[in-house]
Design a protein around this motif. Sequence first.
Motif, PDB file in Angstrom:
ATOM      1  N   ASN A 196       0.907   6.637  -4.836  1.00  0.00           N
ATOM      2  CA  ASN A 196       1.505   6.885  -6.149  1.00  0.00           C
ATOM      3  C   ASN A 196       1.581   8.376  -6.450  1.00  0.00           C
ATOM      4  N   PHE A 197       0.548   9.100  -6.057  1.00  0.00           N
ATOM      5  CA  PHE A 197       0.537  10.555  -6.248  1.00  0.00           C
ATOM      6  C   PHE A 197       1.743  11.192  -5.550  1.00  0.00           C
ATOM      7  N   TRP A 198       1.983  10.796  -4.319  1.00  0.00           N
ATOM      8  CA  TRP A 198       3.076  11.379  -3.553  1.00  0.00           C
ATOM      9  C   TRP A 198       4.440  10.882  -4.030  1.00  0.00           C
ATOM     10  N   GLU A 199       4.505   9.646  -4.506  1.00  0.00           N
ATOM     11  CA  GLU A 199       5.782   9.141  -5.018  1.00  0.00           C
ATOM     12  C   GLU A 199       6.301   9.982  -6.176  1.00  0.00           C
ATOM     13  N   LYS A 200       5.376  10.591  -6.925  1.00  0.00           N
ATOM     14  CA  LYS A 200       5.760  11.429  -8.067  1.00  0.00           C
ATOM     15  C   LYS A 200       6.020  12.882  -7.670  1.00  0.00           C
ATOM     16  N   HIS A 201       5.791  13.216  -6.413  1.00  0.00           N
ATOM     17  CA  HIS A 201       5.960  14.590  -5.961  1.00  0.00           C
ATOM     18  C   HIS A 201       7.439  14.985  -6.035  1.00  0.00           C
ATOM     19  N   PRO A 202       7.761  16.146  -6.592  1.00  0.00           N
ATOM     20  CA  PRO A 202       9.167  16.538  -6.734  1.00  0.00           C
ATOM     21  C   PRO A 202       9.937  16.575  -5.413  1.00  0.00           C
ATOM     22  N   ALA A 203       9.239  16.824  -4.314  1.00  0.00           N
ATOM     23  CA  ALA A 203       9.932  16.908  -3.030  1.00  0.00           C
ATOM     24  C   ALA A 203      10.523  15.579  -2.591  1.00  0.00           C
ATOM     25  N   PHE A 204       9.963  14.462  -3.116  1.00  0.00           N
ATOM     26  CA  PHE A 204      10.375  13.151  -2.633  1.00  0.00           C
ATOM     27  C   PHE A 204      11.061  12.305  -3.702  1.00  0.00           C
ATOM     28  N   ALA A 205      11.581  12.947  -4.733  1.00  0.00           N
ATOM     29  CA  ALA A 205      12.327  12.224  -5.758  1.00  0.00           C
ATOM     30  C   ALA A 205      13.484  11.472  -5.115  1.00  0.00           C
ATOM     31  N   GLN A 206      13.510  10.179  -5.297  1.00  0.00           N
ATOM     32  CA  GLN A 206      14.554   9.301  -4.752  1.00  0.00           C
ATOM     33  C   GLN A 206      14.498   9.175  -3.231  1.00  0.00           C
ATOM     34  N   GLU A 207      13.503   9.757  -2.580  1.00  0.00           N
ATOM     35  CA  GLU A 207      13.477   9.745  -1.109  1.00  0.00           C
ATOM     36  C   GLU A 207      12.083   9.437  -0.577  1.00  0.00           C
ATOM     37  N   PHE A 208      11.402   8.489  -1.174  1.00  0.00           N
ATOM     38  CA  PHE A 208      10.077   8.116  -0.678  1.00  0.00           C
ATOM     39  C   PHE A 208      10.271   7.055   0.410  1.00  0.00           C
ATOM     40  N   THR A 209      10.613   7.533   1.595  1.00  0.00           N
ATOM     41  CA  THR A 209      10.996   6.672   2.706  1.00  0.00           C
ATOM     42  C   THR A 209       9.774   6.108   3.425  1.00  0.00           C
ATOM     43  N   SER A 210      10.005   5.214   4.362  1.00  0.00           N
ATOM     44  CA  SER A 210       8.903   4.659   5.149  1.00  0.00           C
ATOM     45  C   SER A 210       8.223   5.751   5.973  1.00  0.00           C
ATOM     46  N   ALA A 211       8.991   6.745   6.430  1.00  0.00           N
ATOM     47  CA  ALA A 211       8.394   7.851   7.177  1.00  0.00           C
ATOM     48  C   ALA A 211       7.455   8.660   6.291  1.00  0.00           C
ATOM     49  N   ARG A 271       5.902   7.445   3.626  1.00  0.00           N
ATOM     50  CA  ARG A 271       4.762   6.563   3.344  1.00  0.00           C
ATOM     51  C   ARG A 271       3.746   6.594   4.496  1.00  0.00           C
ATOM     52  N   ASP A 272       4.234   6.570   5.725  1.00  0.00           N
ATOM     53  CA  ASP A 272       3.335   6.625   6.883  1.00  0.00           C
ATOM     54  C   ASP A 272       2.637   7.985   6.974  1.00  0.00           C
ATOM     55  N   TYR A 273       3.375   9.042   6.684  1.00  0.00           N
ATOM     56  CA  TYR A 273       2.820  10.396   6.679  1.00  0.00           C
ATOM     57  C   TYR A 273       1.671  10.495   5.669  1.00  0.00           C
ATOM     58  N   VAL A 274       1.894   9.948   4.484  1.00  0.00           N
ATOM     59  CA  VAL A 274       0.897   9.989   3.410  1.00  0.00           C
ATOM     60  C   VAL A 274      -0.320   9.144   3.780  1.00  0.00           C
ATOM     61  N   ASP A 275      -0.090   7.962   4.299  1.00  0.00           N
ATOM     62  CA  ASP A 275      -1.200   7.070   4.621  1.00  0.00           C
ATOM     63  C   ASP A 275      -2.100   7.675   5.695  1.00  0.00           C
ATOM     64  N   TYR A 276      -1.508   8.320   6.688  1.00  0.00           N
ATOM     65  CA  TYR A 276      -2.296   8.930   7.765  1.00  0.00           C
ATOM     66  C   TYR A 276      -3.156  10.076   7.255  1.00  0.00           C
ATOM     67  N   ASP A 277      -2.718  10.709   6.184  1.00  0.00           N
ATOM     68  CA  ASP A 277      -3.400  11.899   5.663  1.00  0.00           C
ATOM     69  C   ASP A 277      -4.690  11.576   4.917  1.00  0.00           C
ATOM     70  N   LEU A 278      -4.921  10.314   4.584  1.00  0.00           N
ATOM     71  CA  LEU A 278      -6.047   9.954   3.721  1.00  0.00           C
ATOM     72  C   LEU A 278      -7.238   9.502   4.562  1.00  0.00           C
ATOM     73  N   VAL A 279      -8.409  10.083   4.290  1.00  0.00           N
ATOM     74  CA  VAL A 279      -9.626   9.748   5.036  1.00  0.00           C
ATOM     75  C   VAL A 279     -10.785   9.538   4.055  1.00  0.00           C
ATOM     76  N   GLY A 280     -11.902   9.070   4.592  1.00  0.00           N
ATOM     77  CA  GLY A 280     -13.068   8.810   3.758  1.00  0.00           C
ATOM     78  C   GLY A 280     -13.157   7.353   3.382  1.00  0.00           C
ATOM     79  N   SER A 281     -13.929   7.067   2.337  1.00  0.00           N
ATOM     80  CA  SER A 281     -14.162   5.692   1.889  1.00  0.00           C
ATOM     81  C   SER A 281     -13.880   5.577   0.398  1.00  0.00           C
ATOM     82  N   GLU A 282     -13.380   4.415  -0.006  1.00  0.00           N
ATOM     83  CA  GLU A 282     -13.163   4.156  -1.430  1.00  0.00           C
ATOM     84  C   GLU A 282     -14.511   4.137  -2.157  1.00  0.00           C
TER      85      GLU A 282
END
Length: 302
Positions: free
Chosen positions: A166-181, A183-194
Amino acid sequence: MTQHYRTIRCPVEGGELTAAIWEPDSKPQGTILLIHGITASHMSWPLIAAALPEYRVIAPDLRGRGASRDLPAPFGMPQHAADMNALLAATDTASALVVGHSMGGFVAASLAAQYPERVSALILIDGGLPIPAPEGTSVEELPQVILGPAAERLSMTFVDRASYQNFWEKHPAFAQEFTSAVRDYVDYDLVGSEPSLHPASNIAAVSFDALQLSGDEHYLGALRGLTVPVHFIRAPRGLLNQVPALYSPEQRDHWRSELPNVIFHEAVDVNHYTITLTPRGADRVAGVMNEILTSQPREVRA
């Protein structure tokens, strides 16, 4: 043509570097090394790798980023270049077309200067040319000035993966262009535990490396002295989808006159992120890559 993806671990100073490899079923026509930006990972590159399925494509997670985040100092462009040399040696690559995005352009140029035999040609995507620090900026302020919100993000935590998306979906760079690529880029970037997930990049590595993006006379001299073909592709909008871009038209023109050995290209309707993470941007980059690759002899050690 079927393209296979895998990851490897490569010995480097202080530990092991993670890298991805995309390769075809048959003997590849050549090898490409793709080097990501300052807070990114090898997941910047799947679209571009897919556009060149006849080639073996190698893309690291740089020291302090992605799955290489635990590699210790030293950081900086000379060390990243040494890591890339080790990666090419470990993959039995005599030389490759080397492509760097953003800070990856500085790494790519440093690799070409330090290990010229490893680089058959060089492409700098919206990076690699010195980024002047604004007048009055102190050394301590430089990472924040260059990176802006990207630096702030590294100190944030997220309760779950959906909140980071959700944080990245609101990023100005990806307005109207939150593609699957993306989404995968964002998911890979997250580490640690909830509930304390966090971006993978090491803040110390990012802050140290940011100090080198304004370049110096030694770096500029190395750029001028490169003997391989060098191409620069400019994105017309910046990290926040803004104009002026990271490199304004005036800066482009300045570097064109300062660096007559560099061939300049323009991308259309992309920003600093979407030049690699959308089909439109990836197609433009892959087109320049293909022009260079088809003009080179087909020499592969794989």
